[in-house]
Motif scaffolding. Structure first.
Motif, PDB file in Angstrom:
ATOM      1  N   SER A 278      59.247  43.363  67.725  1.00 35.96           N
ATOM      2  CA  SER A 278      60.268  44.292  67.239  1.00 35.96           C
ATOM      3  C   SER A 278      60.785  43.893  65.858  1.00 35.96           C
ATOM      4  O   SER A 278      61.094  44.755  65.027  1.00 35.96           O
ATOM      5  CB  SER A 278      61.438  44.355  68.220  1.00 35.96           C
ATOM      6  OG  SER A 278      61.020  44.859  69.473  1.00 35.96           O
TER       7      SER A 278
ATOM      8  N   ARG B 200      61.221  46.196  62.450  1.00 35.54           N
ATOM      9  CA  ARG B 200      62.486  46.367  61.730  1.00 35.54           C
ATOM     10  C   ARG B 200      62.339  45.978  60.258  1.00 35.54           C
ATOM     11  O   ARG B 200      62.866  46.657  59.367  1.00 35.54           O
ATOM     12  CB  ARG B 200      63.578  45.537  62.408  1.00 35.54           C
ATOM     13  CG  ARG B 200      63.971  46.049  63.797  1.00 35.54           C
ATOM     14  CD  ARG B 200      64.979  45.108  64.440  1.00 35.54           C
ATOM     15  NE  ARG B 200      65.319  45.494  65.795  1.00 35.54           N
ATOM     16  CZ  ARG B 200      66.264  46.349  66.136  1.00 35.54           C
ATOM     17  NH1 ARG B 200      66.980  46.943  65.173  1.00 35.54           N
ATOM     18  NH2 ARG B 200      66.506  46.634  67.404  1.00 35.54           N
TER      19      ARG B 200
ATOM     20  N   LEU C 117      63.822  54.378  60.964  1.00 37.76           N
ATOM     21  CA  LEU C 117      63.612  53.746  62.259  1.00 37.76           C
ATOM     22  C   LEU C 117      64.533  54.388  63.281  1.00 37.76           C
ATOM     23  O   LEU C 117      65.743  54.463  63.067  1.00 37.76           O
ATOM     24  CB  LEU C 117      63.896  52.248  62.166  1.00 37.76           C
ATOM     25  CG  LEU C 117      63.779  51.453  63.475  1.00 37.76           C
ATOM     26  CD1 LEU C 117      62.353  51.488  63.999  1.00 37.76           C
ATOM     27  CD2 LEU C 117      64.237  50.015  63.273  1.00 37.76           C
TER      28      LEU C 117
END
Length: 316
Positions: A263, A267, A278
């Motif tokens: 993750s 990001r 996002l």
């Protein structure tokens, strides 16, 4: 381009779906599934993840057709009904990650040859997100991109990561490249893992659909990856991390319960993507196109709006 099998009885896709064999520039036979060829709003090139196959995305094709889009899904080399490079069909393997770009080029030519409606958009999930990002960097001609849990890094603990790099670096020299990664199984994930402990989806009905597909057609399945695949995936993620984001409007979905891809890498990438956005789905797991209806509808509604808005902005 020859007709290929499409297991429509388990796909759950729109009426009129068809599949075709493609031959890549390096001689590998891959398969595509196509739905909604008369759709008015354009075509979505759906780049699926590791272990996946066209039939898995029949429901996604139905959702996209309801929003005006045709869908083309690819069986990447080494999975689905595409050519397998190892005699043991259960092994997830690719010699070089860059080889997937030959599959992308074959798909792009096929979309043209089939007369699929323009403009073209990319929707890329997991491993397909890594393949798709490289394709965009190398100039893939699509108007927009949407990513679902893209594999821009693999979730590996900090303590294990150096061992993974060392092991995958040594494996080819020791002739162990085609060996399955230790700790991964010889049975495909959805058949080996009970719904209650799976990391893919919180929707039992969708999970059972995946189990039915692979039980009815075991030729679609693969299991754990090889050491070569893992080494190539780690190297590809490292290469991608060094590249600037392409000038393609991008929307990326990330689940708050993600346990498979990195993750943090997602990001970082989206924070530096000019005009990129996002979208965090707090209850989402890895397979957000397979999640309960509220999450699926949110993803497909926002993806369709992104496709349309960017095309309008570019034409205006």
């Amino acid at each position: 381009m020859d007709e290929a099998p499409l297991y429509a009885e388990v796909a759950g896709g729109p009426e009129g779906g068809r599949a075709f064999w493609l031959r890549t520039e390096d001689g590998v036979r891959i398969r595509i599934g196509v739905w909604g060829r008369e759709a008015p709003a354009g075509t979505v090139l759906l780049f699926c993840g590791r272990t996946e196959y066209a039939e898995k995305y029949g429901a996604a094709a139905a959702a996209l057709q309801a929003r005006g889009f045709a869908t083309l899904v690819i069986d990447w080399r080494g999975q689905g009904l595409a050519d397998r490079t190892l005699a043991n069909r259960s092994l997830g393997h690719v010699a070089r990650f860059a080889d997937f770009q030959a599959d992308v080029r074959a798909v792009r030519k096929a979309a043209e040859a089939l007369g699929l409606p323009r403009p073209y958009h990319m929707l890329a999930h997991s491993m397909g997100g890594a393949i798709g990002l490289r394709a965009l960097i190398e100039g893939l001609d699509v108007a927009t991109a949407v990513f679902s849990a893209p594999m821009w890094g693999i979730r590996i603990s900090a303590a294990i990561a150096p061992l993974a790099w060392a092991l995958t670096g040594l494996a080819p020299r020791l002739g162990l490249g085609p060996v399955r990664v230790p700790g991964t199984g010889g049975t495909t994930y959805v058949l080996a893992t009970p719904f209650e402990t799976n990391d893919l989806t919180g929707d039992r009905e969708m999970y059972e659909m995946l189990r039915r597909q692979l039980t009815a057609h075991p030729d679609l399945s693969i299991a754990g990856p090889t050491l070569t695949w893992l080494g190539e995936a780690l190297s590809e993620a490292a290469w991608l991390a060094r590249q600037p984001s392409p000038a393609v409007p991008a929307l990326t979905f990330l689940g708050g319960r993600e346990r498979i891809v990195d993750s943090a890498a997602i990001r970082r990438r989206m924070a530096d993507w000019p005009g990129g956005r996002l979208e965090l789905i707090e209850d989402g797991r890895h397979e957000m196109m397979m999640e309960p209806p509220a999450i699926r509808d949110r993803l497909f509604d926002q993806a369709a709006a992104h496709f349309r808005a960017q095309v309008c902005a570019q034409s205006g």
